[in-house]
Design an enzyme around this catalytic site. Sequence first.
Site, short mmCIF file in Angstrom:
data_model
loop_
_atom_site.label_atom_id
_atom_site.label_comp_id
_atom_site.label_asym_id
_atom_site.label_seq_id
_atom_site.Cartn_x
_atom_site.Cartn_y
_atom_site.Cartn_z
N ALA A 92 26.77 -17.05 17.60
CA ALA A 92 26.78 -16.43 18.92
C ALA A 92 25.97 -17.30 19.87
CB ALA A 92 26.20 -15.02 18.85
N GLU A 100 20.36 -15.62 11.11
CA GLU A 100 19.76 -14.70 12.09
C GLU A 100 18.32 -14.34 11.75
OE1 GLU A 100 24.24 -13.89 12.38
OE2 GLU A 100 22.82 -14.48 10.82
#
Length: 173
Positions: free
Chosen positions: A71, A137
């Site tokens: 992302a 992440e």
Amino acid sequence: RAGAAFQYLLVQKTGAQKNVGLIQLNRPQALNALCEGLMAELRRALEAMESDPEVGAIVLTGSQKAFAAGADIKEMQNKTFQECYHGGFLAGWDKVSLVRKPIIAAVNGYALGGGCELAMMCDIIYAGEKAQFGQPEILLGTIPGAGGTQRLTRAVGKSLAMEMVLTGDRISA
């Protein structure tokens, strides 16, 4: 329409009978980071391919260096939880998994975070020798968001998925 103008994608029909939809992520300066604009274009391209009776299958790919590096962190770093929640952040990311035609992810280079999740949404993943899959992440103080923990567990098993999610370690093809 496959010929529609896209800023972040290269879209065409290919193959001897022009019956394979080819969607290439094309944001090389950001290693194909999945910004909102790219994801909106991807949904539009997938809808066009799905409704095209000539297209029998779709190939989704990136570049030699990166399928998708995840992302777009710069785009999301200043958003609060409330902004993400009420604004429908990540809404529509699952479009890939809802397309009725087979989608093949052709992965080389980085498929990290959202990029790994995008590949896992496809029906088949073909990985090149330089493919690197990961859910990094945790290194940013968060967890995979677009169904990554569930899809990763189904793809590689609980133990390896836990290791990848909790350490941020990558695996190769």
